[in-house]
Design an enzyme around this catalytic site. Sequence first.
Site, PDB file in Angstrom:
ATOM      1  N   ARG A   1       7.366 -19.303  24.628  1.00  8.36           N
ATOM      2  CA  ARG A   1       6.377 -19.699  23.615  1.00  8.36           C
ATOM      3  C   ARG A   1       7.015 -19.799  22.240  1.00  8.36           C
ATOM      4  NH1 ARG A   1       3.233 -16.281  20.257  1.00  8.36           N
ATOM      5  NH2 ARG A   1       1.528 -17.430  19.263  1.00  8.36           N
TER       6      ARG A   1
ATOM      7  N   GLY B   1      -1.345  -7.310   3.779  1.00 11.07           N
ATOM      8  CA  GLY B   1      -2.525  -7.305   4.632  1.00 11.07           C
ATOM      9  C   GLY B   1      -2.249  -6.724   6.002  1.00 11.07           C
TER      10      GLY B   1
ATOM     11  N   TYR C   1      -8.111 -11.369  13.403  1.00 15.78           N
ATOM     12  CA  TYR C   1      -6.983 -11.621  12.498  1.00 15.78           C
ATOM     13  C   TYR C   1      -6.908 -13.108  12.156  1.00 15.78           C
ATOM     14  CZ  TYR C   1      -2.082 -12.328  11.172  1.00 15.78           C
ATOM     15  OH  TYR C   1      -0.932 -12.702  10.524  1.00 15.78           O
TER      16      TYR C   1
ATOM     17  N   SER D   1      -1.386 -18.092   9.246  1.00 17.51           N
ATOM     18  CA  SER D   1      -0.806 -17.806  10.555  1.00 17.51           C
ATOM     19  C   SER D   1      -1.156 -18.885  11.557  1.00 17.51           C
ATOM     20  CB  SER D   1      -1.329 -16.457  11.060  1.00 17.51           C
ATOM     21  OG  SER D   1      -0.968 -16.234  12.407  1.00 17.51           O
ATOM     22  N   ASN D   2      -0.307 -19.031  12.564  1.00 17.56           N
ATOM     23  CA  ASN D   2      -0.620 -19.923  13.687  1.00 17.56           C
ATOM     24  C   ASN D   2      -1.888 -19.465  14.410  1.00 17.56           C
ATOM     25  OD1 ASN D   2       0.389 -18.501  16.527  1.00 17.56           O
ATOM     26  ND2 ASN D   2       1.558 -17.780  14.771  1.00 17.56           N
ATOM     27  N   HIS D   3      -2.277 -18.204  14.214  1.00 17.26           N
ATOM     28  CA  HIS D   3      -3.465 -17.697  14.894  1.00 17.26           C
ATOM     29  C   HIS D   3      -4.756 -18.221  14.270  1.00 17.26           C
ATOM     30  CE1 HIS D   3      -1.047 -15.314  17.537  1.00 17.26           C
ATOM     31  NE2 HIS D   3      -0.409 -14.788  16.501  1.00 17.26           N
TER      32      HIS D   3
ATOM     33  N   LEU E   1       0.822  -1.197   0.000  1.00 17.48           N
ATOM     34  CA  LEU E   1       0.000   0.000   0.000  1.00 17.48           C
ATOM     35  C   LEU E   1       0.864   1.258   0.000  1.00 17.48           C
ATOM     36  CD1 LEU E   1      -2.920   1.064   0.156  1.00 17.48           C
ATOM     37  CD2 LEU E   1      -2.737   0.939   2.649  1.00 17.48           C
TER      38      LEU E   1
END
Length: 272
Positions: free
Chosen positions: A172, A71, A134, A109-111, A33
């Site tokens: 983590r 993004g 997200y 993503s891991n999310h 962007l």
Amino acid sequence: MPRILMTGASGGIGTRLRQLLPPIYPDLLLSDLTPPANLSSKENFRQADLADLAAVEAICEGVDGILHFGGFSVEGPWDAILQANIIGTYNLFEAARKKGVKRVVFASSNHAVGFYPRHTKIGPDVTARPDSRYGVSKVFGEAVGALYADKHGLGVTCLRIGNFGDEPLDQRRLSIWLKPEDLVQLCEIGLEHPDIHFEVLYGASYNERAWWDNSRAYQLGYRPVGKAEDHREHAMAEQARLKPDPVSDFYQGGAFCGIEFDGDAGRVWEPK
């Protein structure tokens, strides 16, 4: 030599890959962007808003493969997620179809699966358990990728990226760390491996504490060079500085699980 488009060129991952990809893909087209602050005269950049389909079609013209790192990269308000990650990702796949692009590597993503407990090892085929808006957008991106692979023949690889960086930053991240050079390997697999139709792989280096079964990536030739335990002392020292959180510390998604959490922390979800 194939022409590769990389979106998100101004972001954290894109900035690092701009250094690592040119020796492998000299004909690299960058987009975002806003232009990167340190864009050099040797780099080929075209500005585009992912929410503008016509602009995305323009940057996909003549492209063989796409690395989609563009993004909104953190949790945020729904409208920001919607425009950049939902509408933008759909536009990216639709433009790729229209312009005859052969391969897309999608930065998931891991999310997308962040609400799995840390003591549970999961593979790429588990039910999505997003930990945030997200994370929801990344589940959407994987679904759109599957649709365009099955319906339109696009070769799609979705990378559930862990924590990208030069070293794991806390306990983590010893389980989910991704060394930049290892991400480059995964990108090469997604762009070039002859067996790719639709794959979901985990973006993680060689992590002895891994929560993810990434055997499919290894079957496709992945050989990570990063070893999280080489950085254990630093990571554990940084962990000692963090305040405990019963939700964030239980689930794989960490702080993304704790953000806005108002459920019963004493009744955590467990997979059956």
